[in-house]
Every structure is written in structure tokens, then in C-alpha cells.
Design a protein around this motif. Sequence first.
Motif, PDB file in Angstrom:
ATOM      1  N   TRP A 161      12.898   3.940  -4.511  1.00 28.42           N
ATOM      2  CA  TRP A 161      13.458   3.369  -3.278  1.00 28.42           C
ATOM      3  C   TRP A 161      13.794   4.459  -2.268  1.00 28.42           C
ATOM      4  O   TRP A 161      13.545   4.283  -1.062  1.00 28.42           O
ATOM      5  N   GLN A 162      14.343   5.578  -2.733  1.00 25.72           N
ATOM      6  CA  GLN A 162      14.659   6.665  -1.809  1.00 25.72           C
ATOM      7  C   GLN A 162      13.389   7.268  -1.227  1.00 25.72           C
ATOM      8  O   GLN A 162      13.316   7.567  -0.032  1.00 25.72           O
ATOM      9  N   ARG A 163      12.372   7.446  -2.054  1.00 23.30           N
ATOM     10  CA  ARG A 163      11.111   8.007  -1.556  1.00 23.30           C
ATOM     11  C   ARG A 163      10.436   7.060  -0.575  1.00 23.30           C
ATOM     12  O   ARG A 163       9.837   7.493   0.420  1.00 23.30           O
TER      13      ARG A 163
ATOM     14  N   GLU B   6       0.827  -1.206   0.000  1.00 23.96           N
ATOM     15  CA  GLU B   6       0.000   0.000   0.000  1.00 23.96           C
ATOM     16  C   GLU B   6       0.860   1.255   0.000  1.00 23.96           C
ATOM     17  O   GLU B   6       0.432   2.308  -0.490  1.00 23.96           O
ATOM     18  N   ARG B   7       2.057   1.155   0.530  1.00 20.83           N
ATOM     19  CA  ARG B   7       2.963   2.303   0.550  1.00 20.83           C
ATOM     20  C   ARG B   7       3.801   2.401  -0.718  1.00 20.83           C
ATOM     21  O   ARG B   7       4.151   3.502  -1.146  1.00 20.83           O
TER      22      ARG B   7
ATOM     23  N   GLY C 201      17.019  -2.230   1.030  1.00 18.00           N
ATOM     24  CA  GLY C 201      17.265  -2.916   2.295  1.00 18.00           C
ATOM     25  C   GLY C 201      17.009  -2.013   3.491  1.00 18.00           C
ATOM     26  O   GLY C 201      16.407  -2.439   4.495  1.00 18.00           O
ATOM     27  N   CYS C 202      17.434  -0.758   3.411  1.00 15.04           N
ATOM     28  CA  CYS C 202      17.169   0.202   4.493  1.00 15.04           C
ATOM     29  C   CYS C 202      15.672   0.392   4.690  1.00 15.04           C
ATOM     30  O   CYS C 202      15.182   0.474   5.836  1.00 15.04           O
ATOM     31  N   ALA C 203      14.935   0.481   3.593  1.00 15.60           N
ATOM     32  CA  ALA C 203      13.484   0.658   3.681  1.00 15.60           C
ATOM     33  C   ALA C 203      12.832  -0.550   4.339  1.00 15.60           C
ATOM     34  O   ALA C 203      11.907  -0.398   5.167  1.00 15.60           O
TER      35      ALA C 203
ATOM     36  N   LEU D 119       8.861   5.925   5.026  1.00 18.42           N
ATOM     37  CA  LEU D 119       8.848   5.086   6.221  1.00 18.42           C
ATOM     38  C   LEU D 119       9.537   5.780   7.392  1.00 18.42           C
ATOM     39  O   LEU D 119       9.123   5.623   8.551  1.00 18.42           O
ATOM     40  N   LEU D 120      10.589   6.560   7.115  1.00 16.95           N
ATOM     41  CA  LEU D 120      11.203   7.347   8.188  1.00 16.95           C
ATOM     42  C   LEU D 120      10.215   8.352   8.767  1.00 16.95           C
ATOM     43  O   LEU D 120      10.155   8.551   9.990  1.00 16.95           O
TER      44      LEU D 120
END
Length: 273
Positions: free
Chosen positions: A85-87, A17-18, A260-262, A92-93
Motif C-alpha cells: 500500500w505504501q509503495r 496494472e499498477r 484510501g490515500c492511494a 501514484l504520487l
Amino acid sequence: MTSASSKPWLVEDGLWERIEPLLPVVERRFRYPGRRRIDDRRVLCGILFVLYTGIPRRYLPQELGFGSGMTCWRRLRDWNEAGVWQRLHELLLAELRSAGMLDFSRAAVDSSHLRAMKGGPATGRSPVDRGKTGSKHHVIVEAHGIPLAVSLTGGSRNDVTQLIPLIQAVPPIRGRSGRALRRPRRVYADRGYDHDVYRDKVRRFEITPVIARRGAEQGSGLGVHRWVVEGAVALLHWFRRLRIRWQIRDDIHQALVTLGCAIICWRRLKTSV
């Protein structure tokens, strides 16, 4: 499609959903439509399968229905170029901040070496691997070990040279009314970052550097705050595709690192629900 603990590459409904609104829309051609485009969610499962297992993309099992390895590679590339991926990581942050799970009272930085099997940009002779070609992951995390940014350099790059770029790479994190979070109050680092010139540079960002001194006795107590970044590096390398760099293209490896960070952020966020 729901997740299962034994199959972490299956994209959970909440995560999808995100992600789905972030994906670029691809219009299907009508005159020469060609083969029907494989569903984005299935392809994302294939990308995650490669990330988790480390399997070469050309060996991606066709019976899983994720599409071919080349299809997954192309989507990974296209979505990275579109900033997906950056967005996703920033989204999420922001949600973690909204849930009260980010602590910017301090941050910690560290790096880790990895073998670069095929060479390429952002590689170099590794001083810790008998001079073999390698790369480095440079990581900055907040007080709880949540990754804020990761950069990729050659294996011979001195850690301290990446201190300022890491600080600058931390995105503005919203999620609450008022000013976005951007700069931690203090940044902790080990002796590899011991250089007074860089301490002064850190202070210009109104951040207090807390960096171990070379030659100082062990047991300074700074490790109490630094261990979280070592834990974040271990979590990143839990993704087998990130333990060794197989991609020649540095942007593709960086895409996998950011994804991976996400995923790490998503796991943390689920604990707040």
C-alpha cells in the motif's frame, strides 16, 4: 473486470496494472496444494468493498465472488507487511508529479478524531468525545489537497506533537529527472499547532511555518491555504470504514488509511488523462 460508477470497489484496469506488479508472488504447493487460491484482483475488490461500505468483513456477501472476509483480511495484512500500500501510494504520487499535478510550494496539516470501538494500540481518551476511546488521523497534504502522508495516534495526542513526524513521513517523490521532492517550502496549520519550539523545529527542515496564533483575531486569511487539508480529511472519511475505527490492530487500520490515500491519488491522476 472494469469499474462502474455505481460500484467503485471494482478495480479498474489502469489501477490493477499498477498494483499487480507490487504484489508478492505466492508459489502454490504441489504435494499438498489445498484449496485453490482466490484470484488477487477479486480479493482486492473485496477489500475495497469493505473500505467503501464499512461493512464488517464477516458479513462480506459471498455471492459477489470476492472470497470470505477472512481471506480479504489476510491478504490486506500480508500485502501491508510486504509494503504494497505504501509503495502504491508513492508510485501514484510520482505519476502525479510527472503529470505536473503536485505543488510543493506549500503544504497543510490537520487532524480528525474517530471513535475506536474496540480499543487497541494508538487509542486514548478523546477530549472531543466525552472521554470515550478514540484515535486521530493526522494528515499532511500538498497545495492542491493531495494526501502525502497520514499517521494514526491515540485520541488524546496533542496535534503539535505530530507536526514533525508528518513532515518526516512525506516520502521522496520522483516522477521527473533531478532531485526527488521531499520538503514543501511552507507548511500551514491552525492554532492547535501554535508552539514556538515546533516552529523552530520546522525551520530546521528549511520549511517556513505559517501557523495561526492563539488569541489572534479571526480572519487572518490563512484558511485560504488550510482548507485543502480539511477537504482531504473529508475524502478519507468518505470511505465509511475510516469514519470509525473497528480494528483492534493499528497496523490494519493504517493499511486501510494508506490504501484510501492511494485511491484518492488515483482519482486525481485520472483527471489528467
